[in-house]
Design a protein around this motif. Sequence first.
Motif, mmCIF file in Angstrom:
data_model
loop_
_atom_site.group_PDB
_atom_site.id
_atom_site.type_symbol
_atom_site.label_atom_id
_atom_site.label_comp_id
_atom_site.label_asym_id
_atom_site.label_seq_id
_atom_site.Cartn_x
_atom_site.Cartn_y
_atom_site.Cartn_z
ATOM 1 N N PRO A 232 -5.159 -28.758 -9.158
ATOM 2 C CA PRO A 232 -5.959 -29.901 -9.617
ATOM 3 C C PRO A 232 -7.208 -30.069 -8.754
ATOM 4 N N TYR A 233 -8.298 -30.533 -9.362
ATOM 5 C CA TYR A 233 -9.543 -30.716 -8.622
ATOM 6 C C TYR A 233 -10.141 -32.075 -8.929
ATOM 7 N N GLY A 234 -10.989 -32.540 -8.010
ATOM 8 C CA GLY A 234 -11.627 -33.827 -8.158
ATOM 9 C C GLY A 234 -12.897 -33.742 -8.986
ATOM 10 N N VAL A 235 -13.505 -34.904 -9.215
ATOM 11 C CA VAL A 235 -14.740 -34.957 -9.994
ATOM 12 C C VAL A 235 -15.843 -34.176 -9.287
ATOM 13 N N LEU A 236 -15.912 -34.267 -7.979
ATOM 14 C CA LEU A 236 -16.817 -33.454 -7.169
ATOM 15 C C LEU A 236 -15.951 -32.619 -6.245
ATOM 16 N N ASP A 237 -15.969 -31.308 -6.427
ATOM 17 C CA ASP A 237 -15.023 -30.482 -5.669
ATOM 18 C C ASP A 237 -15.564 -29.081 -5.475
ATOM 19 N N GLU A 238 -14.888 -28.361 -4.585
ATOM 20 C CA GLU A 238 -15.258 -26.996 -4.232
ATOM 21 C C GLU A 238 -14.154 -26.053 -4.681
ATOM 22 N N ALA A 239 -14.527 -24.917 -5.212
ATOM 23 C CA ALA A 239 -13.551 -23.944 -5.697
ATOM 24 C C ALA A 239 -12.948 -23.166 -4.538
ATOM 25 N N HIS A 240 -11.690 -22.776 -4.707
ATOM 26 C CA HIS A 240 -10.987 -21.933 -3.740
ATOM 27 C C HIS A 240 -10.353 -20.769 -4.492
ATOM 28 N N CYS A 241 -10.142 -19.691 -3.798
ATOM 29 C CA CYS A 241 -9.534 -18.527 -4.426
ATOM 30 C C CYS A 241 -8.093 -18.842 -4.813
ATOM 31 N N VAL A 242 -7.754 -18.689 -6.082
ATOM 32 C CA VAL A 242 -6.406 -19.013 -6.542
ATOM 33 C C VAL A 242 -5.379 -17.999 -6.049
ATOM 34 N N ALA B 117 -15.514 -18.494 -2.844
ATOM 35 C CA ALA B 117 -15.676 -18.363 -4.298
ATOM 36 C C ALA B 117 -17.109 -18.758 -4.679
ATOM 37 N N PRO B 118 -17.690 -18.058 -5.658
ATOM 38 C CA PRO B 118 -17.125 -16.941 -6.420
ATOM 39 C C PRO B 118 -17.391 -15.612 -5.734
ATOM 40 N N HIS B 119 -16.394 -14.775 -5.664
ATOM 41 C CA HIS B 119 -16.546 -13.456 -5.062
ATOM 42 C C HIS B 119 -16.768 -12.433 -6.167
ATOM 43 N N ARG B 120 -17.666 -11.508 -5.938
ATOM 44 C CA ARG B 120 -18.016 -10.530 -6.974
ATOM 45 C C ARG B 120 -16.840 -9.660 -7.364
ATOM 46 N N ARG B 121 -15.906 -9.407 -6.432
ATOM 47 C CA ARG B 121 -14.781 -8.520 -6.725
ATOM 48 C C ARG B 121 -13.503 -9.292 -7.027
ATOM 49 N N CYS B 122 -13.636 -10.562 -7.340
ATOM 50 C CA CYS B 122 -12.492 -11.398 -7.690
ATOM 51 C C CYS B 122 -12.907 -12.249 -8.893
ATOM 52 N N ASP B 123 -11.936 -12.892 -9.517
ATOM 53 C CA ASP B 123 -12.280 -13.768 -10.641
ATOM 54 C C ASP B 123 -12.096 -15.236 -10.286
ATOM 55 N N CYS B 124 -12.148 -15.547 -8.983
ATOM 56 C CA CYS B 124 -11.982 -16.918 -8.516
ATOM 57 C C CYS B 124 -13.255 -17.729 -8.776
ATOM 58 N N GLY B 125 -13.126 -19.037 -8.598
ATOM 59 C CA GLY B 125 -14.258 -19.938 -8.805
ATOM 60 C C GLY B 125 -14.072 -20.778 -10.045
ATOM 61 N N PHE B 126 -14.872 -21.832 -10.148
ATOM 62 C CA PHE B 126 -14.885 -22.628 -11.369
ATOM 63 C C PHE B 126 -15.530 -21.814 -12.485
ATOM 64 N N HIS B 127 -15.132 -22.099 -13.712
ATOM 65 C CA HIS B 127 -15.691 -21.426 -14.878
ATOM 66 C C HIS B 127 -16.188 -22.457 -15.881
ATOM 67 N N CYS B 128 -17.276 -22.157 -16.559
ATOM 68 C CA CYS B 128 -17.750 -22.989 -17.656
ATOM 69 C C CYS B 128 -18.559 -22.126 -18.612
ATOM 70 N N VAL B 129 -18.827 -22.660 -19.785
ATOM 71 C CA VAL B 129 -19.648 -21.958 -20.771
ATOM 72 C C VAL B 129 -20.974 -22.695 -20.928
ATOM 73 N N HIS B 130 -21.957 -21.987 -21.496
ATOM 74 C CA HIS B 130 -23.279 -22.577 -21.680
ATOM 75 C C HIS B 130 -23.301 -23.618 -22.798
ATOM 76 N N ASP B 131 -22.613 -23.312 -23.891
ATOM 77 C CA ASP B 131 -22.737 -24.117 -25.103
ATOM 78 C C ASP B 131 -21.560 -25.068 -25.279
ATOM 79 N N ARG B 132 -21.882 -26.301 -25.601
ATOM 80 C CA ARG B 132 -20.851 -27.313 -25.857
ATOM 81 C C ARG B 132 -19.938 -26.890 -27.010
ATOM 82 N N SER B 133 -20.519 -26.307 -28.065
ATOM 83 C CA SER B 133 -19.727 -25.921 -29.231
ATOM 84 C C SER B 133 -18.685 -24.867 -28.879
ATOM 85 N N ALA B 134 -18.995 -23.984 -27.928
ATOM 86 C CA ALA B 134 -18.036 -22.963 -27.518
ATOM 87 C C ALA B 134 -16.837 -23.598 -26.815
#
Length: 230
Positions: free
Chosen positions: A43-53, A60-77
Amino acid sequence: MRMRLPEERPAEPPTGFKIAHPMLSQDGGRAGFTGVSLGGALPYGVLDEAHCVYGLRHRAPHRRCDCGFHCVHDRSAAEAMLCTAEHRAAVLLEVTVLGAYIRFELGFRYARQRVRAATVGPCACGAVAVALADAGWGRPGWRGLAASCAGCVRGRTAVSLATFARLGGEGLRVRAGAGGGGGGVEPAGARPAEGPGVSELVAEAALLQARLDWFQSQLARLGERGSGKG
């Protein structure tokens, strides 16, 4: 010779969209979110920092890992993901991408984020939500929440949308979708969470009345059982 990725230096932090489950701390004093896929255990807060799961020590984000927060550009997506059965209880988030990020074709993977707004879908019965109630699952120290109308809250642990926004802090805005499934369309004239307006007070009153009605029905049942024993 290593090929370096191009660096971006935007004048303003990028904006993105994602879906998540709203969460309430065990003591009821904090509100947050948890992801629907890889980061669902943290779980994360409204303002938070990502950690490697995976528990690795890199940032995070590390180029050779898939850690970090994720989001998409488009609201519809992001809204499209709410159509799947396993994500129907999630809410739609509008986020600000902070810190280092990696840009992909569909979105970002990034180090820090601020959740600016959350749009809550309808109650399971189809009515517009006035509260977020205990969904029957959680994480250690956190309860998972789901949209609920006043009639379906009953005796469950619940907070109004305005209270959830206040507990989340950082200027979070929480809005009820128009109904009909999936995050819905935000109602016109939605107010920020700085102070309660008429709609927020009406929702609070409806939630309190629903709880009172439920407790009165429970007392009536206990009274009937007690009189039956005599």
